[in-house]
Design a protein around this motif. Structure first.
Motif, short mmCIF file in Angstrom:
data_model
loop_
_atom_site.label_atom_id
_atom_site.label_comp_id
_atom_site.label_asym_id
_atom_site.label_seq_id
_atom_site.Cartn_x
_atom_site.Cartn_y
_atom_site.Cartn_z
N GLU A 109 0.83 -1.19 0.00
CA GLU A 109 0.00 0.00 0.00
C GLU A 109 0.87 1.24 0.00
OE1 GLU A 109 -3.42 0.11 2.34
OE2 GLU A 109 -4.10 -1.87 1.71
N LEU A 110 0.27 2.39 0.32
CA LEU A 110 0.93 3.66 0.10
C LEU A 110 2.07 3.92 1.07
CD1 LEU A 110 -2.31 5.68 -0.51
CD2 LEU A 110 -0.77 4.71 -2.20
N VAL A 111 2.97 4.82 0.69
CA VAL A 111 4.17 5.10 1.46
C VAL A 111 3.99 6.39 2.24
CG1 VAL A 111 6.65 5.41 1.34
CG2 VAL A 111 5.49 4.01 -0.38
N ASP A 112 4.12 6.30 3.57
CA ASP A 112 3.92 7.45 4.44
C ASP A 112 4.95 8.54 4.18
OD1 ASP A 112 1.74 6.93 6.45
OD2 ASP A 112 2.89 5.08 6.62
N GLY A 113 4.47 9.79 4.26
CA GLY A 113 5.34 10.94 4.21
C GLY A 113 5.08 11.82 5.42
N PRO A 114 5.52 13.06 5.40
CA PRO A 114 5.32 13.94 6.55
C PRO A 114 3.94 14.58 6.55
CG PRO A 114 6.52 15.10 4.85
CD PRO A 114 6.30 13.69 4.34
N ASP A 115 3.48 14.99 7.74
CA ASP A 115 2.27 15.81 7.87
C ASP A 115 1.07 15.20 7.16
OD1 ASP A 115 3.82 17.70 9.24
OD2 ASP A 115 4.43 18.63 7.35
N ASN A 116 0.80 13.92 7.44
CA ASN A 116 -0.36 13.24 6.86
C ASN A 116 -0.34 13.23 5.34
OD1 ASN A 116 -1.56 12.62 9.37
ND2 ASN A 116 -2.26 14.73 9.53
N LYS A 117 0.86 13.15 4.77
CA LYS A 117 0.98 13.05 3.33
C LYS A 117 1.58 11.70 2.95
CE LYS A 117 1.49 18.03 2.42
NZ LYS A 117 0.23 18.16 1.68
N VAL A 118 1.40 11.34 1.69
CA VAL A 118 1.99 10.11 1.18
C VAL A 118 2.73 10.43 -0.10
CG1 VAL A 118 0.24 8.59 2.18
CG2 VAL A 118 -0.10 9.52 -0.10
N LEU A 119 3.63 9.54 -0.48
CA LEU A 119 4.33 9.70 -1.75
C LEU A 119 3.38 9.39 -2.89
CD1 LEU A 119 7.85 8.13 -1.18
CD2 LEU A 119 7.34 10.50 -1.77
N GLY A 120 3.42 10.24 -3.90
CA GLY A 120 2.61 10.03 -5.08
C GLY A 120 3.40 10.34 -6.34
N LEU A 121 2.77 10.20 -7.49
CA LEU A 121 3.40 10.45 -8.78
C LEU A 121 2.73 11.63 -9.47
CD1 LEU A 121 3.73 6.79 -10.10
CD2 LEU A 121 5.61 8.28 -9.39
N THR A 122 3.50 12.40 -10.19
CA THR A 122 2.97 13.53 -10.94
C THR A 122 3.84 13.77 -12.16
OG1 THR A 122 2.22 15.84 -10.75
CG2 THR A 122 4.34 15.29 -9.74
N SER A 123 3.39 14.63 -13.05
CA SER A 123 4.19 14.99 -14.21
C SER A 123 5.46 15.71 -13.76
CB SER A 123 3.38 15.92 -15.13
OG SER A 123 4.22 16.51 -16.11
#
Length: 645
Positions: free
Chosen positions: A417-431
């Motif tokens: 599942e998703l990868v934790d980041g800081p401040d209730n964020k997760v790693l995602g993909l973008t252009s």
């Protein structure tokens, strides 16, 4: 009939209309969220005339009195159900000499002789229901390739302008084909008269068939075509009869995007296709919150108000997306997960609390009593039609800490599942061209970090580099191919690597970064560019940080609303995978509803699903099962005073 009997009948009809949200005049078409049945969840695109009318008859008999009034033929009713045909096949569509689709006579025998849906609509209307169809954006590629002439309905002949006649090839925008149906449909140029003339001929024909509801697909979210939405809305206003206007699919929709078109439509999808998976249900909490915060629930619409749409309710007897097969399996949602939708209580409860249209998707010929009682539950229908001030209630808390953040990370590592980041964020993909892709830098020989904000120069988040282990036969070849690249770990001693995946489906395009076992593959190879972007070799997309709320499937949530008799509705939702005790203080209600409690701040409380009466309480606590919900009706008479602001 005697006068007293007639009066009694009128009272009964009035009660049903008021209790369950059945609408009257055309000016009230969308005073509350529409309800009905849609064929897609149970039949994919292969529904036929008999099956459709059978479902309509059951809805008329068992559900119409509860406000379910629209029966909608979804998706590709013009495509021949033969070998070789699929959701994105080419050359199997039935189109008339003017390039307009008409029902496949093999599945819709009453359409023969140019009758279209006239006979089906007549039978639906005789049942006291409204008839709807799903349509695609613009014009079909088949019509464009065939250069079919454009019909001018005002002259009933070929459209002429500038001393020439116009064809489909002149108006089709080949560069704007539907992203998930490249061989099917494309936008038309609404800036020219011929483009508008084609759309006018299309929607006038639908009206002549007796269509009351149009669901226009591939024009919103990632596929936004504001010009076509507004043009179609204007053309519907020209018709002699009201036609409810729904748009979809709604992937990556934002409140600001919806704000520009909500006044032109009656309902609009704010999610991708919702199927009977818990992750689909859980993903709707945050998008619903965002639209409520933007005051878009029940905003001005084409026929009164417009309603953000969470998609059909995938309950009961279903099929699978994209198949050429009718209903053949039961819903995968548990009873509690469906309650969130309602007996499937979590789903139906959420749909009702956020005032989403209620469009049932299961085969009504095989509906079970529990599902039927769920989608006709009087409290849920009352909330869906008449509640106000519907919004997320943030002042809920769990009475025990179920797991630490590290435990959650380890669990995600095992389940990809998703990868934790800081401040209730997760790693995602973008252009990689967007600004939010930038901000990565090499902290040292083993860490790749993301910059903090301008006030804090310390990195906000770091990943750990790992050089792939090669087996003997790979050696030089792979070292040359992946020079300057590396794998990434979320934690230094972890054995799972960051993996980028892009899944393209007809319903949505999923971009995500997950954790999985380290392997030698492009999907796990990354490069840090001088521009500060962290690019993945497989997807050619860059890593960024996105709100964890977008994909969160764990935690506790709550929604609140007020009833037309002064009652307060409060719902608890448990997104965790284990039973959780959820609590809320009565005194916090005023913080959300804009009022204040008097005296000791207590309310009489009843929980709907259990029937338990709590009496007069100042705090509500209840153990809610995994993926389940609780729904409370609060009587705070003489205790609560709404703000006049």
């Amino acid at each position: 009939m005697g006068a007293s009997a007639l009066l009694l009948l009128l009272c009964i009809l009035f009660f049903c209309r008021e209790s369950y949200g059945v609408r009257g005049s055309s000016s009230e078409l969308t005073s509350s969220p529409p309800r009905g049945w849609n064929s897609y969840d149970s039949f994919s695109w292969v529904v036929d005339e008999q099956a459709f009318l059978d479902n309509a008859a059951i809805l008329a008999k068992n559900l119409h009195r509860y406000g379910y009034e629209y029966v909608v033929v979804d998706f590709l009713w013009y495509r021949k159900n033969v070998d070789g045909a699929s959701e994105d096949s080419y050359g199997y569509d039935c189109i008339d000499p003017w390039g307009r689709p008409f029902p496949d006579p093999g599945r819709w025998p009453s359409s023969k002789g140019g009758q279209g849906f006239t006979e089906v609509a007549r039978k639906v209307h005789e049942m006291g229901l409204m008839f709807g169809i799903h349509v695609m954006r613009g014009i079909s590629k088949q019509a464009v390739d065939a250069s079919t002439p454009v019909l001018d309905v005002r002259s009933n002949s070929v459209y002429r302008e500038g001393n020439r006649t116009w064809t489909a090839k002149d108006i089709g925008m080949t560069q704007r084909a539907c992203a998930w149906m490249q061989h099917g449909f494309m936008s038309v140029d609404t800036d020219i008269g011929a483009g508008r003339a084609f759309l006018r001929s299309l929607y006038q024909q639908y009206a002549e068939w007796g269509v009351d509801f149009v669901k226009l697909d591939c024009v919103f979210g990632d596929d936004l075509d504001s010009k076509e939405i507004i043009t179609v809305s204007e053309l519907l206003r020209e018709l002699d009869q009201p036609v409810l206007f729904s748009i979809s699919p709604g992937t990556n929709v934002t409140p600001s995007m919806a704000g520009s078109i909500s006044a032109y439509v009656d309902m609009y999808r704010i999610t991708a296709d919702d199927w009977d998976k818990w992750t689909d249900v859980a993903s709707h909490f945050d998008i619903s919150r965002d639209f409520s915060s933007a005051n878009l629930i029940g905003a001005k619409g084409l026929h009164g108000r417009s309603w953000p749409d969470l998609d059909m309710l995938p309950l009961g007897w279903l099929t699978d997306p994209g198949v050429r097969q009718g209903p053949h399996r039961k819903s995968n949602l548990t009873v509690d997960e469906q309650r969130t939708q309602e007996h499937k209580p979590q789903a139906v409860t959420l749909w009702s609390m956020v005032k989403s249209p209620l469009m049932f998707g299961g085969d009504l010929r095989n509906i079970d009593e529990i599902t039927l009682s769920l989608i006709t539950h009087p409290t849920l229908l009352e909330i869906n039609s008449f509640s106000t001030n519907n919004k997320e209630f943030p002042f809920v808390f769990a009475t025990e800490d179920l797991k630490s953040r590290n435990h959650a990370l380890n669990k995600r590592s095992m389940s990809q599942e998703l990868v934790d980041g800081p401040d209730n964020k997760v790693l995602g993909l973008t252009s990689c061209k967007t600004e939010r892709a930038k901000g990565w830098f090499e902290m040292d020989s083993i860490q790749i970090c993301r910059k903090g904000d301008s006030k804090n120069q310390n990195p906000s988040y770091c990943l750990y580099k790992r050089m792939p282990h090669l087996i003997p036969d790979q050696g030089i070849k792979y070292k040359q191919e992946y020079v300057g690249m590396f794998q990434l770990l979320a934690m230094q001693n972890q054995s799972a690597c960051l993996e980028a995946s892009v899944e393209n489906t007809l319903q949505q395009r999923k971009r995500r970064i997950t954790l999985s076992g380290c392997k030698w593959h492009d999907s796990q190879m990354w490069r840090l560019n001088d521009s500060g972007t962290l690019v993945n070799s497989y997807s050619a997309l860059c890593a960024t940080m996105v709100s964890e709320a977008v994909n969160s499937t764990e935690g506790i949530r709550s929604w609140i609303g007020t009833g037309r008799k002064g009652e307060i509705y409060l719902s608890f939702f448990n997104l965790n995978s284990q039973t959780t005790v959820i609590s809320a203080k009565i005194s916090d209600i005023g913080k959300v509803l804009g009022g204040e409690f008097l005296g000791n701040a207590t309310c009489k409380c009843t929980e709907v699903w259990s029937g338990h009466k709590f009496g007069q309480v100042n705090q509500i606590s209840m153990a809610v099962t995994r993926h389940g919900c609780a729904l409370f009706v609060l009587d705070c008479t003489d205790q609560f005073q709404f703000s006049k602001v």
